[in-house]
Design a protein around this motif. Sequence first.
Motif: not given
Length: 336
Positions: A182-188, A205-209, A271-283
């Motif tokens: 992962p390369v990006t920490n995601i918080t509220i 932690e997200a895989y989306s840069w 959302t600017t997330l979208g890496h395929p491995y991010d969508l493997k994560l339930p969150v």
Amino acid sequence: INNPKIDPMKLKYIALLFLSILTACGEKTKESKETNLRDEVKPPHIVFVTGEEEYRSEESFPMLARLAKRELGAKVTVVYSVDSLGYIDPNRTDHIAGLEALETADLMVVFMRFRNLPKTERDYITNYVESGKPMVGFRTTSHAFKYDNDSTLIEFNNAWPAKVFGQQWITHHGHFDDGKYPVTNITIKVGHENNPILNGFSEFEAYSWLYHVDGGNWKLQGDSEPILMGHSTKSQHEINGKLDEYSLDNPVAWTKSYTGTSGKKARIFFTTLGHPYDLKLPVTRKIVMNGIYWALGKEDSIPKDGVNVTLDEPFLPNNSGFGQKFKKNRKPEPIL
């Protein structure tokens, strides 16, 4: 009734007429209530538009569509870029088959990148956008179109996505360890802890840069309201000494509205997330599904711990990347 001036037959006729009117009114009221009930319980039609060659939305969108069908009882349609033989080919930028489904859609979920669609296909998208119906957009949809050879269409390259979704393509913090770490920490974002889209959220932690969408010379457009922030843990802009222009912290999810030619205000979740491995994560799936509920005006139906995103079958997407990294010899199939 014993008044000799009143004809008993006429009185009987009047009584029957009055009774028939009451019956007819009752039937119309019943029919109206039944029609309203049908309208209330009519399942939404969600059209998932996949047209990008980097982040495997041709794999993630069918998975999300199955969740939407299961959890919302929705009618779902997924449309793809396909080649001349009907095989899914995300590298084909001038054709997305099946966009006419948007004519009956209640929600468009879109993940596009640098498409140069012909007018007939582009019109299905723009007509939907102008209709006032809701939208959910992913990552590269900030640069959904790219028209290089027609000056009359240049607005679709930058101005159109910024106006509709909140921002155009600017830059990101760089490809590092694609899919390995992962390369990006995601918080509220502070102040949005109670937003229903974030029900069930936990930091991850997200895989989306990280995309740059706000700060420096840039600002999110319209009434965009960031709800999630990303912090880049590896940044080419930091290496190049440009953090004054491109901060390590930027919004990764926001809500906004867009009022098109219909005059109706549409809800938008982006959302600017979208890496395929991010969508493997339930969150991540939870954020997306909550966002779909919100866009449809169903935020009151989002459970406190978020929409159920447990998968009924494994989701094993290919990694992100250009060229021939997508799965071959696959044709669109109905979502069962």
